[in-house]
Design a protein around this motif. Structure first.
Motif, PDB file in Angstrom:
ATOM      1  N   LEU A  34      30.461   4.234 -26.481  1.00 13.61           N
ATOM      2  CA  LEU A  34      29.946   3.709 -25.218  1.00 13.61           C
ATOM      3  C   LEU A  34      30.910   2.658 -24.680  1.00 13.61           C
ATOM      4  N   CYS A  35      31.151   2.680 -23.381  1.00  9.49           N
ATOM      5  CA  CYS A  35      31.923   1.619 -22.731  1.00  9.49           C
ATOM      6  C   CYS A  35      31.326   1.344 -21.361  1.00  9.49           C
ATOM      7  N   LEU A  36      31.559   0.165 -20.867  1.00 10.45           N
ATOM      8  CA  LEU A  36      31.078  -0.254 -19.548  1.00 10.45           C
ATOM      9  C   LEU A  36      32.282  -0.518 -18.658  1.00 10.45           C
ATOM     10  N   ILE A  37      32.190  -0.075 -17.412  1.00  2.58           N
ATOM     11  CA  ILE A  37      33.249  -0.366 -16.446  1.00  2.58           C
ATOM     12  C   ILE A  37      32.593  -0.922 -15.194  1.00  2.58           C
ATOM     13  N   GLY A  38      32.912  -2.176 -14.894  1.00  2.00           N
ATOM     14  CA  GLY A  38      32.359  -2.842 -13.725  1.00  2.00           C
ATOM     15  C   GLY A  38      33.172  -2.515 -12.487  1.00  2.00           C
ATOM     16  N   ILE A  39      32.472  -2.193 -11.411  1.00  2.00           N
ATOM     17  CA  ILE A  39      33.121  -1.924 -10.125  1.00  2.00           C
ATOM     18  C   ILE A  39      33.316  -3.258  -9.423  1.00  2.00           C
ATOM     19  N   LYS A  40      34.580  -3.538  -9.039  1.00  2.00           N
ATOM     20  CA  LYS A  40      34.867  -4.798  -8.359  1.00  2.00           C
ATOM     21  C   LYS A  40      34.029  -4.907  -7.101  1.00  2.00           C
ATOM     22  N   THR A  41      33.464  -5.976  -6.813  1.00  2.81           N
ATOM     23  CA  THR A  41      33.688  -7.289  -7.383  1.00  2.81           C
ATOM     24  C   THR A  41      32.502  -7.680  -8.278  1.00  2.81           C
ATOM     25  N   ARG A  42      31.298  -7.595  -7.771  1.00  5.11           N
ATOM     26  CA  ARG A  42      30.170  -8.141  -8.524  1.00  5.11           C
ATOM     27  C   ARG A  42      29.682  -7.248  -9.668  1.00  5.11           C
ATOM     28  N   GLY A  43      30.146  -6.022  -9.722  1.00  6.45           N
ATOM     29  CA  GLY A  43      29.811  -5.178 -10.867  1.00  6.45           C
ATOM     30  C   GLY A  43      30.490  -5.638 -12.139  1.00  6.45           C
ATOM     31  N   VAL A  44      31.595  -6.350 -11.998  1.00  4.06           N
ATOM     32  CA  VAL A  44      32.361  -6.796 -13.172  1.00  4.06           C
ATOM     33  C   VAL A  44      31.583  -7.825 -13.995  1.00  4.06           C
ATOM     34  N   PRO A  45      31.120  -8.928 -13.406  1.00  2.00           N
ATOM     35  CA  PRO A  45      30.355  -9.872 -14.235  1.00  2.00           C
ATOM     36  C   PRO A  45      29.045  -9.267 -14.748  1.00  2.00           C
TER      37      PRO A  45
END
Length: 178
Positions: A34-45
């Motif tokens: 499993l991995c998480l990838i945040g979409i810039k900008t606010r998905g990252v934090p």
């Protein structure tokens, strides 16, 4: 813009992210691959907070990456985008993994579509799931989030603003009228 209502406070967001963390673990039968990838900008934090929650729940660290989808958007003129390297930072192999894309709000679905294209350019994951804090409706594409913090029906003349302390100095979700 005029503030219509504050929908979520910091405690609400924390509680929702804990719940979603449990759902991610349960749906994927643990954290293996499993991995998480945040979409810039606010998905990252939000992705980093989910990863921390998952560690606290399951005692396993999951990789977290950053995805800049600017060059993949279909609603921005290609000539308006500078061909400079993006701010995507995924320092791990996604081949064969379950990738959970994390964003703050899903609206038309176009950001999620662009993120899918960007992820597939990074490799061939086993599975891609979408996690959003807020689903405000109005999808223009056949894209639906697997994990949703809160559904907030909105009108087209409203704006949902997610604020996170890492960028905005506070954690809340508010709705504004144009």
């Amino acid at each position: 813009m005029e503030l219509k209502a504050q929908l979520l406070c910091e405690n609400d967001i924390t509680r929702i992210l804990k719940r979603i963390s449990h759902q991610i673990i349960e749906k994927n039968r643990g954290t293996k691959d499993l991995c998480l990838i945040g979409i810039k900008t606010r998905g990252v934090p939000l992705a980093h907070r989910l990863a921390q929650n998952i560690f606290e729940i399951d005692n396993n660290k999951v990789d977290v990456g950053v995805l800049d989808i600017t060059h993949y958007r279909d609603d921005i003129e290609k000539d308006a985008i500078s061909p400079i390297l993006t701010d995507t930072k995924v320092d791990f192999d996604i081949k064969g993994k379950t990738v959970v894309l994390v964003d703050d709000v899903i609206y038309t679905g176009r950001t999620a579509r662009a993120a899918l294209d960007a992820v597939l350019d990074l490799g061939r994951p086993q599975k891609i799931q979408l996690c959003v804090l807020i689903d405000r409706g109005h999808s223009e594409l056949p894209i639906k989030a697997n994990f949703v913090g809160k559904n907030i029906p909105t009108s087209l003349d409203e704006i949902v603003a997610v604020k996170v302390s890492e960028y905005d100095g506070e954690n809340c979700v508010a709705i504004y009228t144009k």
